[in-house]
Design a protein around this motif. Structure first.
Motif, mmCIF file in Angstrom:
data_model
loop_
_atom_site.group_PDB
_atom_site.id
_atom_site.type_symbol
_atom_site.label_atom_id
_atom_site.label_comp_id
_atom_site.label_asym_id
_atom_site.label_seq_id
_atom_site.Cartn_x
_atom_site.Cartn_y
_atom_site.Cartn_z
ATOM 1 N N GLU A 158 0.866 -1.184 0.000
ATOM 2 C CA GLU A 158 0.000 0.000 0.000
ATOM 3 C C GLU A 158 0.899 1.229 0.000
ATOM 4 O O GLU A 158 1.817 1.325 0.810
ATOM 5 C CB GLU A 158 -0.886 0.055 1.262
ATOM 6 C CG GLU A 158 -1.928 -1.046 1.373
ATOM 7 C CD GLU A 158 -3.165 -0.807 0.504
ATOM 8 O OE1 GLU A 158 -3.234 0.269 -0.137
ATOM 9 O OE2 GLU A 158 -4.021 -1.693 0.458
ATOM 10 N N ASP A 159 0.608 2.179 -0.883
ATOM 11 C CA ASP A 159 1.357 3.440 -0.854
ATOM 12 C C ASP A 159 0.934 4.289 0.337
ATOM 13 O O ASP A 159 1.722 5.051 0.882
ATOM 14 C CB ASP A 159 1.095 4.242 -2.141
ATOM 15 C CG ASP A 159 1.827 3.639 -3.330
ATOM 16 O OD1 ASP A 159 2.970 3.173 -3.127
ATOM 17 O OD2 ASP A 159 1.255 3.615 -4.430
ATOM 18 N N ASP A 160 -0.338 4.142 0.692
ATOM 19 C CA ASP A 160 -0.906 5.013 1.714
ATOM 20 C C ASP A 160 -1.049 4.251 3.040
ATOM 21 O O ASP A 160 -1.801 3.271 3.126
ATOM 22 C CB ASP A 160 -2.284 5.484 1.213
ATOM 23 C CG ASP A 160 -3.012 6.326 2.250
ATOM 24 O OD1 ASP A 160 -2.382 6.680 3.274
ATOM 25 O OD2 ASP A 160 -4.205 6.610 2.032
ATOM 26 N N PRO A 161 -0.351 4.714 4.090
ATOM 27 C CA PRO A 161 -0.432 4.007 5.381
ATOM 28 C C PRO A 161 -1.858 3.935 5.949
ATOM 29 O O PRO A 161 -2.197 2.983 6.639
ATOM 30 C CB PRO A 161 0.469 4.832 6.302
ATOM 31 C CG PRO A 161 1.326 5.655 5.420
ATOM 32 C CD PRO A 161 0.592 5.844 4.136
ATOM 33 N N VAL A 162 -2.686 4.956 5.637
ATOM 34 C CA VAL A 162 -4.073 4.918 6.135
ATOM 35 C C VAL A 162 -4.825 3.768 5.466
ATOM 36 O O VAL A 162 -5.582 3.028 6.110
ATOM 37 C CB VAL A 162 -4.788 6.264 5.898
ATOM 38 C CG1 VAL A 162 -6.256 6.180 6.297
ATOM 39 C CG2 VAL A 162 -4.102 7.386 6.686
ATOM 40 N N ALA A 163 -4.582 3.588 4.173
ATOM 41 C CA ALA A 163 -5.218 2.470 3.452
ATOM 42 C C ALA A 163 -4.731 1.140 4.034
ATOM 43 O O ALA A 163 -5.513 0.195 4.206
ATOM 44 C CB ALA A 163 -4.896 2.559 1.964
ATOM 45 N N VAL B 141 0.986 -1.903 12.570
ATOM 46 C CA VAL B 141 2.306 -1.706 13.182
ATOM 47 C C VAL B 141 2.918 -0.441 12.572
ATOM 48 O O VAL B 141 3.292 -0.427 11.393
ATOM 49 C CB VAL B 141 3.210 -2.938 12.950
ATOM 50 C CG1 VAL B 141 4.530 -2.774 13.708
ATOM 51 C CG2 VAL B 141 2.511 -4.219 13.381
ATOM 52 N N GLU B 142 2.980 0.612 13.365
ATOM 53 C CA GLU B 142 3.423 1.928 12.875
ATOM 54 C C GLU B 142 4.913 2.104 13.148
ATOM 55 O O GLU B 142 5.311 2.284 14.301
ATOM 56 C CB GLU B 142 2.592 3.029 13.563
ATOM 57 C CG GLU B 142 2.822 4.415 12.995
ATOM 58 C CD GLU B 142 4.129 5.038 13.430
ATOM 59 O OE1 GLU B 142 4.966 5.345 12.561
ATOM 60 O OE2 GLU B 142 4.333 5.196 14.656
ATOM 61 N N ASP C 252 3.334 13.875 13.925
ATOM 62 C CA ASP C 252 2.007 13.997 13.307
ATOM 63 C C ASP C 252 2.031 13.277 11.951
ATOM 64 O O ASP C 252 2.539 12.184 11.857
ATOM 65 C CB ASP C 252 1.633 15.479 13.160
ATOM 66 C CG ASP C 252 1.455 16.136 14.531
ATOM 67 O OD1 ASP C 252 0.592 15.678 15.288
ATOM 68 O OD2 ASP C 252 2.198 17.083 14.849
ATOM 69 N N GLY C 253 1.482 13.897 10.946
ATOM 70 C CA GLY C 253 1.570 13.371 9.582
ATOM 71 C C GLY C 253 0.983 11.982 9.449
ATOM 72 O O GLY C 253 0.038 11.609 10.153
ATOM 73 N N PRO C 254 1.549 11.179 8.521
ATOM 74 C CA PRO C 254 0.958 9.866 8.217
ATOM 75 C C PRO C 254 0.940 8.919 9.425
ATOM 76 O O PRO C 254 0.022 8.096 9.538
ATOM 77 C CB PRO C 254 1.847 9.307 7.105
ATOM 78 C CG PRO C 254 2.989 10.227 6.952
ATOM 79 C CD PRO C 254 2.683 11.508 7.642
ATOM 80 N N ALA C 255 1.920 9.021 10.295
ATOM 81 C CA ALA C 255 1.952 8.114 11.462
ATOM 82 C C ALA C 255 0.703 8.331 12.311
ATOM 83 O O ALA C 255 0.001 7.380 12.683
ATOM 84 C CB ALA C 255 3.218 8.362 12.285
#
Ligand code: NAP
Ligand code: HSE
Length: 428
Positions: free
Chosen positions: A62-67, A78-79, A85-88
């Motif tokens: 996945e390119d997008d961590p939210v997806a 697992v982050e 902030d941001g994508p994490a």
């Protein structure tokens, strides 16, 4: 048969690749220990083509961590990207909103958003775990939250940033000034992309904020930490402290006092016979004190792929076994607001100053200290060739306010050249 535990891993850098590597290498051992197969469903990073030294071909991308966090085949998000902030943050919040367990190594994010994230996790009955966020491979979150759960914690203390400890011990061993060792550490890749996070004490303070919350049942309060980095530690002080029987460490200390929660991350002197003084290079050490257990000392690698991934796997195994205890040792809604202590506990101080070498100079300094309520314990003056004499003083226990009063008054004596140095001596 028990269902496999399916992970989605966002971030495939030092820690992420380390986690993938352990899961691939130790599949049988992890299954034997947890009774479930640990599987990776999908991964995410910025670059899909980068070689990360691990085989990722069997995992969805996945390119997008939210997806990634939102995928149906991901039970645990697992982050391992990092960033306050941001994508994490976005992906962690998305996972928690969907009731997915979260594991993160991201102390910066938790130091800022730990309370709201813990509340969100508990609302959905899922886990928010972060063993890797503090002191890398040292299992200090488990030690505090579980092993010492029967204790009233009286003090938490430690060296929590390996890069700073490397710099300070390298200065000491090689007799090199701060600027040279900083440049060397940067060249060796030991420092964060923003080195200020390390040498400014911020990374270590993020970790201390999390330990304080666990230890004292308070909401994470990074802003309440009295913070000073190592940039102003000079080679002169390292030598002089050694001469008086101390080592200088970037020391984090958290203690609940009658005046509120004291949290400090600052360069301190520790007796050179103490366990903290023995700590060299990039290693971390955490000292925990409880009313029943007394003092325990944990030491180990605070960073690196293997040690940090080891801590992430500890969280993975907990979740696989069904253990989802509260993130900060008790339900997040019951954590009290931490009132920062307005003043530090009294301590002995180390003072270094250069005195104009003329009759009565030392007497004037002693008078200022006396007038400020500061009592001298030990003193040393060194031979010198120029017109100023280097003087070291170790005080009896006193308050920071009295030390500050004396420092201000030295300026009016006309015998103290330059700015005197005052460093706290921590009892260990
Ligand atoms: P790192 O090597 O810089 O790796 C970060 C990873 O996140 C990279 O794979 C990067 O992708 C990916 N990433 C960054 N932004 C992204 C985005 N917008 N979308 C998707 N992926 C993104 O960092 P690290 O050292 O592994 O650290 C990860 C976390 O662990 C941090 O929170 C750090 O504080 C914590 N931690 C690290 C250590 C350690 O020893 N390194 C120890 C304790 C805790 P690309 O690779 O494609 O650029
Ligand atoms: N920069 C950190 C350190 C990495 O030196 O300890 C682990 O948080």
């Amino acid at each position: 048969m028990t269902k496999p535990l399916r992970l989605g891993i966002a971030g495939l850098g030092t820690v992420g690749a380390g986690v993938v590597s352990i899961i691939r290498k130790q599949a049988a051992l992890l299954e034997a220990r947890t009774g479930r197969s640990i599987e990776i469903s999908a991964v995410s990073a910025r670059s899909r083509s980068k070689d990360r030294g691990v085989n990722l071909s069997s995992y969805a991308w996945e390119d997008d961590p939210v997806a990634l966090a939102s995928r149906d085949d991901v039970d645990v998000f697992v982050e391992l990207m990092g960033g306050e902030d941001g994508p994490a943050k976005a992906a962690t919040e998305a996972a928690l909103a969907l009731g997915k367990d979260v594991i993160t190594a991201n102390k910066a994010m938790l130091a800022m958003h730990g309370q709201s994230m813990a509340l969100a996790a508990e609302e959905k009955g899922c886990a928010l775990k972060y063993e890797a966020a503090v002191a890398g491979g040292i299992p200090v979150i488990k030690a505090l939250g579980e092993g010492l759960a029967g204790n009233e914690i009286t003090r938490v203390m430690g060296v929590m940033n390996g890069s700073c400890n490397y710099i300070l011990t390298r200065m000491e061993d090689a007799g090199l000034p701060y600027a040279d060792v900083f440049a060397e550490a940067d060249g060796l890749g030991y420092l964060e992309a923003d080195p200020q996070l390390d040498v400014g004490g911020i990374d270590a303070a993020h970790k201390l904020a999390l330990l304080s919350s666990l230890a004292f049942g308070t909401q994470v309060n990074f802003a309440g930490i009295e913070l000073e980095g190592i940039e102003r530690v000079s080679i002169e002080d390292i030598h002089a402290a050694a001469d008086m029987g101390y080592k200088i460490k970037l020391l984090g200390v958290a203690q609940m006092t009658g005046r509120g929660l004291e949290q400090r991350m600052q360069p301190c002197l520790v007796p050179d016979t103490s366990p903290l003084a023995q700590l060299t290079g990039g290693t971390n050490m955490i000292v925990l004190e409880g009313d029943a257990v007394g003092q325990i000392v944990l030491r180990g690698a605070g960073a690196g792929a293997g040690p940090t991934a080891s801590a992430v796997l500890s969280d993975v195994c907990d979740i696989a076994r069904g253990y989802r205890g509260p993130a900060f040792g008790q339900p997040a809604a019951t954590l009290t607001e931490a009132t920062p202590a307005l003043s530090q506990r009294p301590a002995a101080y180390y003072l270094r100053m250069a005195l104009t070498d003329k009759p009565g100079a030392l007497a004037k300094v002693a008078a200022v200290l006396g007038d400020s309520g500061v009592s001298i314990n030990r003193m040393r003056q060194y031979g010198h060739e120029d017109s100023t004499a280097p003087v070291l003083i170790v005080t009896h226990k006193t308050t920071r306010a009295d030390i500050d009063h004396a420092l201000a008054a030295f300026a009016n004596t006309a015998v103290v050249a330059g700015d005197p140095v005052a460093l706290r001596i921590e009892e260990v």
